[in-house]
Design an enzyme around this catalytic site. Structure first.
Site, PDB file in Angstrom:
ATOM      1  N   HIS A 127       0.800  -1.235   0.000  1.00 22.08           N
ATOM      2  CA  HIS A 127       0.000   0.000   0.000  1.00 22.08           C
ATOM      3  C   HIS A 127       0.834   1.288   0.000  1.00 22.08           C
ATOM      4  O   HIS A 127       0.496   2.260   0.674  1.00 22.08           O
ATOM      5  CB  HIS A 127      -0.957   0.009   1.190  1.00 22.08           C
ATOM      6  N   HIS A 201      -9.732   1.924   0.416  1.00 23.79           N
ATOM      7  CA  HIS A 201      -9.669   0.751   1.298  1.00 23.79           C
ATOM      8  C   HIS A 201     -10.758   0.804   2.375  1.00 23.79           C
ATOM      9  O   HIS A 201     -10.507   0.446   3.528  1.00 23.79           O
ATOM     10  CB  HIS A 201      -8.288   0.667   1.936  1.00 23.79           C
ATOM     11  N   GLU A 341     -11.720  -3.738  -3.127  1.00 21.87           N
ATOM     12  CA  GLU A 341     -10.832  -2.673  -3.597  1.00 21.87           C
ATOM     13  C   GLU A 341     -10.533  -2.823  -5.087  1.00 21.87           C
ATOM     14  O   GLU A 341      -9.679  -3.617  -5.470  1.00 21.87           O
ATOM     15  CB  GLU A 341      -9.534  -2.720  -2.805  1.00 21.87           C
TER      16      GLU A 341
END
Length: 380
Positions: A127, A201, A341
């Site tokens: 991420h 997210h 996502e």
């Protein structure tokens, strides 16, 4: 999949026209440790849907949606103030990038030049790194009332930030319309060849964040014929595995918890539940297409997710361990929220067969995500 689009169009055509019902309200939300102010913008429509976005992490901090009886409740996991996001962020509602999901070994190459990233998820990068987009203060550049209320946030990631090449200028536009659609559109441009994969997210619980009911009773549909299975470190093996005959077959509506503990499937064991990318397509499309449909049979809330991206990561909050205390004072546990996502496939920079995550100067990256809400009648 086609039936979803037809049904959605039919529903939309019956909605009453509401002129100028959308509102956008700006307010203070708190401050960072260095004193910089964090702001919040709340978007609302004429049907009782309200979405609050904060400038820290371009986070969807709150989303309130009515159920089939008209009762409006919070349907995302998150915190009431900045203290929670700073103490135990867990990516709740966050904008994640520069590269969402995992990159094997925290490294990749562009034109023969190797780039090294922080390994913040075991041996891999996750991420965007320890200080990814989710932990940056964004600038609110536009707030708009009207039939579609919206807020635009921007952030410039410096050349070399978290190891990524090129100065990347990013915008996140959240919009709420009178069709009960909350959209977030991510755009990015760069000064050097780089890689980009940005997504949202948010963790959803359509039964209500304060209900103390998890998401294992939600009914999920994902129109995907295959997934990208992973190894023990959650990096894709490169295979496209058909979902037929596996716990990952959501082509027809299936209760989330029905097969989530099927230890005969190594993918369930590796992810400690669902944590895998579903193959919606093999390309980025011009317009959003169906990615998933989630329904809570108890409240009747339905959420459809559409995006132009080729994959959607399903994650069932497997690593929530009760240490994060949410806005309602409840300890968030495994299975208390579901994340879906839309994004490029994980580790695409190291797996050419998955496509390309490259962005060159003069090009514009775009991920458009639509969360469409409605209600279903109670079953007899």
């Amino acid at each position: 999949m086609r039936n979803w689009v037809i049904a959605a169009a039919a529903i939309a055509s019956t909605l009453p026209a509401v002129a100028q019902a959308g509102e956008a309200r700006r307010a203070a939300f708190g401050a960072l440790a260095d004193g910089r102010a964090v702001e919040a913008v709340t978007l609302s429509n004429g049907h009782g849907v309200r979405a609050t976005v904060i400038s820290y992490g371009a986070i969807l901090q709150s989303l309130i949606v009515p159920d089939r009886a008209g009762k409006a409740e919070e349907v995302t996991l998150g915190y009431a103030d900045m203290a929670g996001y700073l103490k135990a962020p867990n990516y709740f509602g966050a904008t994640v990038g520069r590269y969402a999901n995992r990159i094997k070994g925290g490294s990749f190459q562009i034109d023969g030049t190797a780039y090294t990233l922080a390994k913040n998820n075991g041996p891999n990068a996750l991420h965007g790194g320890p200080q990814g987009f989710d932990k940056r203060l964004w600038t609110i550049t536009s707030v708009n009332d009207g039939p579609t209320a919206s807020v635009v946030l921007s952030y410039t990631s410096a050349d070399g930030e978290e190891g990524y090449p090129g100065a990347l200028t990013v915008t996140a536009t959240y919009s709420l319309n009178e069709k009960d659609e909350l959209s977030v559109e991510y755009k990015a441009t760069t000064t050097k060849a780089t890689i980009v994969n940005i997504t949202n997210h948010s963790f959803f619980n359509l039964g209500g964040e304060a209900s103390q009911r998890g998401i294992y009773g939600h009914v999920l549909t994902i129109p995907a014929e295959a997934t990208t299975p992973v190894d023990r470190t959650l990096i894709p093996t490169g295979e496209l595995r058909p979902v037929a005959g596996t716990p990952f077959d959501f082509r027809k509506p299936m209760v989330v918890g029905a097969r989530i503990r099927d230890g005969r499937d190594p993918q369930i064991v590796f992810g400690q539940g669902y944590d895998e990318n579903f193959v919606i397509a093999r390309d980025v499309s011009a317009q959003p297409r169906p990615h998933a449909r989630v329904e809570d049979p108890v409240t009747g809330r339905v959420m459809e997710i559409l995006s132009n991206q080729p994959g959607v990561q399903l994650y069932t909050g497997n690593f929530l361990d009760g240490t994060a205390i949410g806005r309602s004072g409840l300890a968030y546990r495994q299975g208390d929220g579901i994340a879906l996502e839309p994004q490029l496939f994980p580790d695409t920079p190291n797996q050419p067969a998955f496509g390309s995550a490259r962005l060159n100067p003069g090009q514009t990256y775009r991920n458009i995500i639509v969360y469409r809400f409605s209600t279903a009648p109670a079953s007899n």
